[in-house]
Design a protein around this motif. Structure first.
Motif, PDB file in Angstrom:
ATOM      1  N   LEU A 110      43.808  42.658  34.966  1.00  0.00           N
ATOM      2  CA  LEU A 110      44.011  43.378  36.219  1.00  0.00           C
ATOM      3  C   LEU A 110      42.711  43.534  37.000  1.00  0.00           C
ATOM      4  N   ASP A 111      41.574  43.470  36.323  1.00  0.00           N
ATOM      5  CA  ASP A 111      40.289  43.561  37.031  1.00  0.00           C
ATOM      6  C   ASP A 111      39.804  42.205  37.530  1.00  0.00           C
ATOM      7  N   GLY A 112      40.630  41.160  37.388  1.00  0.00           N
ATOM      8  CA  GLY A 112      40.295  39.830  37.876  1.00  0.00           C
ATOM      9  C   GLY A 112      39.648  38.918  36.865  1.00  0.00           C
ATOM     10  N   THR A 113      39.299  39.425  35.707  1.00  0.00           N
ATOM     11  CA  THR A 113      38.677  38.607  34.671  1.00  0.00           C
ATOM     12  C   THR A 113      39.695  37.640  34.074  1.00  0.00           C
ATOM     13  N   THR A 163      44.280  49.029  45.729  1.00  0.00           N
ATOM     14  CA  THR A 163      42.938  49.060  46.324  1.00  0.00           C
ATOM     15  C   THR A 163      41.875  48.676  45.307  1.00  0.00           C
ATOM     16  N   VAL A 164      41.916  49.257  44.122  1.00  0.00           N
ATOM     17  CA  VAL A 164      40.875  48.936  43.133  1.00  0.00           C
ATOM     18  C   VAL A 164      41.102  47.557  42.518  1.00  0.00           C
ATOM     19  N   HIS A 165      42.358  47.115  42.477  1.00  0.00           N
ATOM     20  CA  HIS A 165      42.643  45.776  41.961  1.00  0.00           C
ATOM     21  C   HIS A 165      42.113  44.706  42.907  1.00  0.00           C
ATOM     22  N   ILE A 202      33.647  56.504  39.116  1.00  0.00           N
ATOM     23  CA  ILE A 202      34.097  55.201  39.581  1.00  0.00           C
ATOM     24  C   ILE A 202      35.440  54.860  38.930  1.00  0.00           C
ATOM     25  N   VAL A 203      36.400  54.471  39.747  1.00  0.00           N
ATOM     26  CA  VAL A 203      37.737  54.105  39.272  1.00  0.00           C
ATOM     27  C   VAL A 203      37.840  52.584  39.288  1.00  0.00           C
ATOM     28  N   GLU A 204      38.285  52.001  38.187  1.00  0.00           N
ATOM     29  CA  GLU A 204      38.435  50.551  38.128  1.00  0.00           C
ATOM     30  C   GLU A 204      39.690  50.202  37.333  1.00  0.00           C
ATOM     31  N   PRO A 205      40.263  49.009  37.569  1.00  0.00           N
ATOM     32  CA  PRO A 205      41.467  48.616  36.827  1.00  0.00           C
ATOM     33  C   PRO A 205      41.186  48.532  35.327  1.00  0.00           C
TER      34      PRO A 205
END
Length: 386
Positions: A101-104, A22-24, A75-78
């Motif tokens: 994993l956060d898309g960067t 979900t967060v990914h 806040i939860v983030e990859p």
């Protein structure tokens, strides 16, 4: 993420994957938002987030929300230190990068090639650059695997490259070569299939369940289909080879190859010849086509667009997608007049299939194949089977 064990362990692994996925895919979420999105209770979310933190897969930060009564939900983030190495070999270059994993996209390089890459040389170059990155830009990162987007059919069971004809590869055990060169688990798939996943999850087809995707590269045209939100693989994993279809050509004067397939007629090489360029990346080719006032360039782009429109209409009539996404040089062709291409496709599509149909260009641009290759790594490494 959790060792195999009881049925309860299996449910926990699935819940951990649900939170991480979900967060990914959806971006940072508060614990409260994760509770709502997953249907799990608050205490379960807190427990799962804690375990994902200890595993180094997510991080928490304080909420920026101001003025609310009560304690704000963190806040939860990859964790951006988790990365996948993504690779796309082509006839003229090797694109490689590291996607977090956060898309960067942490780092990306394009290595121009004067000679065709072999599978062994491809793996060797990836190994060399990964070693360099580990001593620099990825010094604090945790690579979890290598994903490779190959322009050709790849066997789903073991990632064997059955054929990449423009590269001259046949039955190439690329996954094993890549693992030997990098020390990381490797995942190999067709480039268009991975591009389709990337655009479905993060780009022009986000939130759409039925998608046809065509990718135009230096090696030709590949394709992929998503049905009901799931990639259509076919019996061996080879579904979606639209570039090998026999195009319907109304005007015999439009034909350039006797008995040619779609990728013979709608061709990046022919566009480069038209603009008088030996080699351009997709962005430069798009700009060259858009700027040109040469009648010969206009004639070639219009010819290719006519044939492409018929091919897309055939796909729409067979698959009934909600969106057709075009990547690579096909996006450059489409962007010359996207509305006009849309109308040409609809004119050849049965009315029922044309309802709600949208023709779009890939939003992820030149990143689409690397993002798709990275997603194959994350799916295999971090998310247990559902």
């Amino acid at each position: 993420m959790v060792t195999a064990g009881s049925r309860g362990d299996g449910m926990r692994r699935a819940n951990l994957a649900l939170v991480l996925r979900t967060v990914h895919r959806e971006g940072p979420r508060s614990r409260a938002a994760l509770t709502e999105a997953t249907g799990l209770n608050r205490s379960t979310i807190a427990d799962l987030v804690g375990e994902l933190q200890r595993a180094g897969l997510v991080v928490e930060r304080a909420s920026e929300t101001q003025g609310r009564v009560g304690r704000p939900s963190p806040i939860v983030e990859p964790d951006p230190r988790v990365v996948a190495i993504a690779v796309n070999p082509e006839v003229d270059a090797l694109d490689l990068g590291a996607v977090a994993l956060d898309g960067t996209i942490v780092v990306r390089e394009r290595l121009a090639q004067d000679a065709l890459l072999t599978p062994a040389r491809t793996a060797e170059l990836v190994g060399i650059h990964l070693d360099l990155w580990r001593g620099g830009v990825l010094a604090d990162a945790r690579p979890v695997g290598v994903g490779v987007a190959v322009p050709g059919p790849v066997r789903a069971g073991d990632g064997l490259v059955r054929e990449a004809p423009h590269l001259g590869w046949h039955d190439a055990p690329l996954a094993g070569l890549m693992t030997d060169a990098t020390g990381l688990p490797s995942h190999v798939a067709n480039d268009a299939a991975l591009g389709a996943v990337a655009e479905h999850l993060f780009g022009a087809a986000r939130g759409v369940h039925d998608v046809v995707y065509l990718n135009g590269g230096a090696s030709g045209i590949g394709g992929a289909v998503i049905v009901g939100g799931n990639p259509l693989g076919g019996a061996g994993g080879y579904a979606g080879e639209f570039g090998q279809n026999r195009p319907g050509i109304v005007d015999p004067g439009d034909r350039r190859a006797a008995d040619g397939v779609l990728e013979d007629e709608v061709s990046r090489a022919l566009l480069l010849d038209a603009v008088g360029a030996g080699a351009l990346d997709d962005a430069a080719l798009r700009d060259a086509l858009a700027r040109s006032s040469d009648a010969a360039v206009r004639a070639e782009t219009e010819r290719q667009r006519r044939i492409l429109a018929t091919a897309l209409a055939n796909a729409a009539n067979v698959m009934n997608p909600a969106v057709i996404v075009l990547g690579g040089f096909l996006a450059a062709l489409a962007e010359l007049d996207l509305d006009g291409l849309d109308r040409a496709v609809r004119a050849q599509t049965i009315p029922a299939c044309a309802e709600g149909l949208r023709v779009a260009v890939a939003e992820l641009g030149e990143d689409r194949l690397l993002v798709g290759a990275a997603e194959a790594v994350f799916e295999a490494a971090l998310f247990p089977a559902r």
